[in-house]
Design an enzyme around this catalytic site. Structure first.
Site, PDB file in Angstrom:
ATOM      1  N   HIS A 174      19.542  47.676   9.265  1.00  0.00           N
ATOM      2  CA  HIS A 174      19.563  46.981  10.445  1.00  0.00           C
ATOM      3  C   HIS A 174      18.250  46.727  10.915  1.00  0.00           C
ATOM      4  CE1 HIS A 174      21.071  45.497  14.675  1.00  0.00           C
ATOM      5  NE2 HIS A 174      19.658  46.201  14.957  1.00  0.00           N
ATOM      6  N   GLU A 175      17.057  47.627  10.865  1.00  0.00           N
ATOM      7  CA  GLU A 175      15.885  47.456  11.255  1.00  0.00           C
ATOM      8  C   GLU A 175      15.020  46.709  10.222  1.00  0.00           C
ATOM      9  OE1 GLU A 175      15.134  47.946  14.363  1.00  0.00           O
ATOM     10  OE2 GLU A 175      16.769  49.182  14.786  1.00  0.00           O
ATOM     11  N   HIS A 223      13.093  39.053   8.972  1.00  0.00           N
ATOM     12  CA  HIS A 223      13.070  38.055   9.944  1.00  0.00           C
ATOM     13  C   HIS A 223      11.712  37.764  10.437  1.00  0.00           C
ATOM     14  CE1 HIS A 223      15.069  36.062  13.695  1.00  0.00           C
ATOM     15  NE2 HIS A 223      14.748  34.899  12.961  1.00  0.00           N
ATOM     16  N   HIS A 256      15.630  42.863  10.881  1.00  0.00           N
ATOM     17  CA  HIS A 256      14.759  42.410  12.085  1.00  0.00           C
ATOM     18  C   HIS A 256      13.233  42.194  11.146  1.00  0.00           C
ATOM     19  CE1 HIS A 256      16.883  42.706  15.607  1.00  0.00           C
ATOM     20  NE2 HIS A 256      17.111  43.968  15.571  1.00  0.00           N
TER      21      HIS A 256
END
Length: 674
Positions: free
Chosen positions: A463-464, A470, A467
């Site tokens: 998940h991190e 991105h 980020h």
């Protein structure tokens, strides 16, 4: 965006060792004074242009962000009294600068002039930057009379201080809690690495037995595995009452009054610039258009998931053979999962040593996006736990970089997050490539063995990293719309929740698993059982998230100035509406809800579920075309990841998917489709 050869760019890394708390405030004041003088020079021109005003201002804000980022980061991960004092002294200076900028009428008019005179020549990204800025001027009260402008500014400064104090109270209350255990029966069922860590902590203080602190690895292990119910209740009480009137610290770190003040200040800020409440003000920069729209979205999802969640909870209660307290749920859920799937999260730990998870996760990104991720030594770091990695393009040129800081320790904020260290910038002068911080709170290595992760921690890591990708894969040259900047907050979780899906794929798990002793990947039988657990109690997890989101939305949309606080009352109403696990009276979860009281999710926690719809739908394109299909991954890269905030989030999604998002892929993913 303009094309640039990678050779034009460089990584501008912080020198953490040169940051001295005693010098932080003075250095920041000098930089802000320089910025103010430069701003006056920019605004002295009679004919403002993109090149004469907006480019220099982007440069100025980049320089400020680049200076402040490592200080704010260190305050969260290697907190000390001296650094905390310096950080808090600087917050009013920063908020004053940002408010002065956002309320500067001459600057506002300069942006309007640029849009009017050069709008036809601007690229779509440049135009989005200007339009975002004009919106933000209005949201900061640029058109207010002087007295109301001053009031707005004072409120924003007050809010920054209140939010920082909220964070400090949670950290201090967490650090103050520990339990020294000496009886074997008290630690029955706890995983060996957790016990060994507690034994080492006790020995370090010349104590017998085991010493437990209240960090996430310990709390989760006790909740899921401690056979001794009094220990589960003790940990649950400690965790769920942090920084409250119930934490046993005689109000020393009680956040009750701060929560009310934070809500009141936000409400007044929203009212000053013409919004009926803070929730509507918050939505002015998001994909969702109104409070009724968001509430309807959440309540529709609750209507689909609560009946199934109720069934799941009844099954769990029947399995336990007793009425369940809040501190029993995770323990019996883990036992039920073990019985139903012949699988234990804890038994899988040896298959997920952190070095293997990282290298496999990096390989996933390499296969998807044609990059290479390489560790670099000799980088200035702020703690021995920290590592640094370069991201390289296919031709070996630099694309970006990131620090990883993955272990729980004292004086470090709990949770997991990605933050900007340096933003991408190419404005004609010196250039910068994006650099990120990836932070988690996993159990540290014990002895010579690496840190071993549960699969749920692996999902957190993905998940991190989503980020981070991105932020780091952006091709946008203007800092205010590069990476995650300028992205609607309810779309910012799309790349992170999208990335979680890969941690659940049979094609990926062999890449991220290798038994710590034998090196064998997770056997196929266990892999299939693990994949079967994805929808286990998914409805219970969904209603928990909906509880958080509805609580957040309602406290920010229903505040009545001067009326008695309804924070706890609203929480009870929301729980009656959506919760299936009823917490005890002493529960004070809200008092440590940092996402909404001190983080960026105020009136925005719904974003997790909103973006989950986008992420599940986006990933369904990979399921249809093959998860490593280069045509699909290249389109996701160019439509979503590389675009940053240079495009409207819905436009970017439609470009990738060919249509607007549908909720059905999420319902299928959660096992709620039927």
């Amino acid at each position: 965006m303009t094309a640039a050869s990678a050779a034009d760019f460089s990584l501008d890394l912080p020198v953490f060792s040169a940051i001295k708390p005693a010098e932080v405030e003075g250095n920041l004041r000098a930089l802000l004074d320089s910025n103010r003088a430069e701003l006056e020079r920019l605004l002295a021109t009679d004919n403002p242009t993109w090149q004469s005003v907006i480019v220099p201002l982007e440069e100025m804000q980049h320089r400020l962000s680049r200076t402040w980022s490592p200080i704010g980061h260190m305050n969260g991960v290697v907190n000390s009294d001296e650094l905390r004092a310096a950080y808090n002294a600087c917050l009013p200076l920063l908020t004053a600068w940002n408010t002065d900028l956002a309320q500067n009428e001459r600057l506002y008019k300069a942006y309007e002039t640029v849009l009017k005179n050069e709008g036809a020549q601007l690229t779509s990204g440049q135009r989005k930057l200007v339009e975002n800025a004009l919106r933000d001027f209005r949201l900061a009260g640029v058109a207010l009379p002087p007295d109301k402008k001053q009031r707005y500014k004072a409120l924003v400064e007050q809010l920054a201080t209140l939010q920082s104090k909220f964070d400090e109270n949670v950290m201090d209350a967490t650090n103050a809690w520990s339990r020294h255990l000496t009886e074997q029966q008290e630690i029955a069922g706890l995983p060996k690495p957790i016990v060994e860590r507690a034994r080492a902590a006790a020995e370090a203080k010349q104590l017998s037995g085991w010493l437990f602190t209240l960090d996430a690895p310990n709390y989760q292990a006790v909740m899921m595995h401690a056979a001794h119910e009094p220990l589960r209740r003790d940990f649950y009480h400690g965790w769920s009452t942090r920084a409250s009137d119930q934490d046993g610290n005689e109000g020393r770190w009680d956040n009750t009054a701060l929560m009310e003040q934070i809500l009141a200040v936000r409400h007044e800020v929203a009212g000053l610039v013409g919004f009926p409440n803070y929730a509507e003000y918050s939505l002015a920069t998001k994909m969702a258009s109104s409070v009724p729209e968001v509430r309807s979205f959440l309540e529709q999802l609750a209507a689909k998931s609560k009946p199934i969640a109720q069934q799941e909870f009844e099954q769990l209660t029947k399995f336990a053979g007793r009425e369940l307290n809040a501190w029993d749920v995770a323990f019996y859920a883990e036992k039920l999962k073990r019985e139903r799937f012949d699988l234990s999260e804890e038994a899988l730990r040896p298959y997920f040593p952190l070095p293997r998870v990282l290298s496999g996760m990096f390989s996933v990104a390499e296969k998807l996006y044609g990059v290479k991720i390489v560790e670099r030594g000799g980088v200035d770091i702020y703690h021995p736990d920290v590592r640094f990695y370069d991201i390289l393009n296919a031709d070996g040129s630099l694309r970006g970089g990131f620090f990883v800081d993955l272990y729980a320790r004292p004086k470090k904020r709990g949770g997991a997050w990605m933050d900007e260290c340096v933003g991408r910038k190419r404005l004609g002068g010196p250039t910068s490539l994006p650099v990120a911080y990836l932070v988690c709170n996993f159990m540290p290595p014990v002895g010579s063995q690496p840190s071993l992760l549960t699969h749920s921690e692996v999902v957190t890591m993905f998940h991190e990293f989503g980020h981070g990708l991105h932020h780091m894969l952006t091709r946008v040259d203007y800092p205010s719309i590069a990476g995650i900047n300028g992205v609607a907050w309810d779309a910012v979780e799309l790349p992170s929740q999208f990335m979680e899906n890969f941690a659940w794929r049979a094609e990926v798990i062999p890449m991220i698993s290798a038994h710590v002793e034998t090196g064998e990947p997770l056997p196929e039988a266990e892999l299939n059982r693990l994949l079967g657990t994805r929808t286990f109690q998914a409805a219970m997890q969904t209603v928990r998230q909906l509880e958080f989101a509805l609580f957040d939305l309602r406290i920010h949309s229903e505040l009545v100035p001067g009326a008695p606080s309804r924070i706890m009352e609203i929480l009870q109403e929301v729980r009656a509406q959506v919760a299936v696990v009823k917490p005890p009276e002493f529960n004070r979860f809200a008092h440590s809800f940092q996402h909404i009281f001190s983080g960026g999710y105020a009136a925005g926690y719904y974003s997790y579920k909103w973006a989950e719809v986008l992420a599940a739908d986006a990933f369904s394109a990979f399921e249809e075309g093959g998860i490593f299909n280069p045509a699909v991954s290249n389109k996701f890269l160019s439509s979503i990841l590389e675009q940053g905030g240079s495009r409207d989030a819905m436009e970017a999604f439609v470009e990738f998917r060919g249509r607007k998002p549908k909720i059905e892929p999420l319902l299928k993913q959660l096992g709620l489709a039927a």
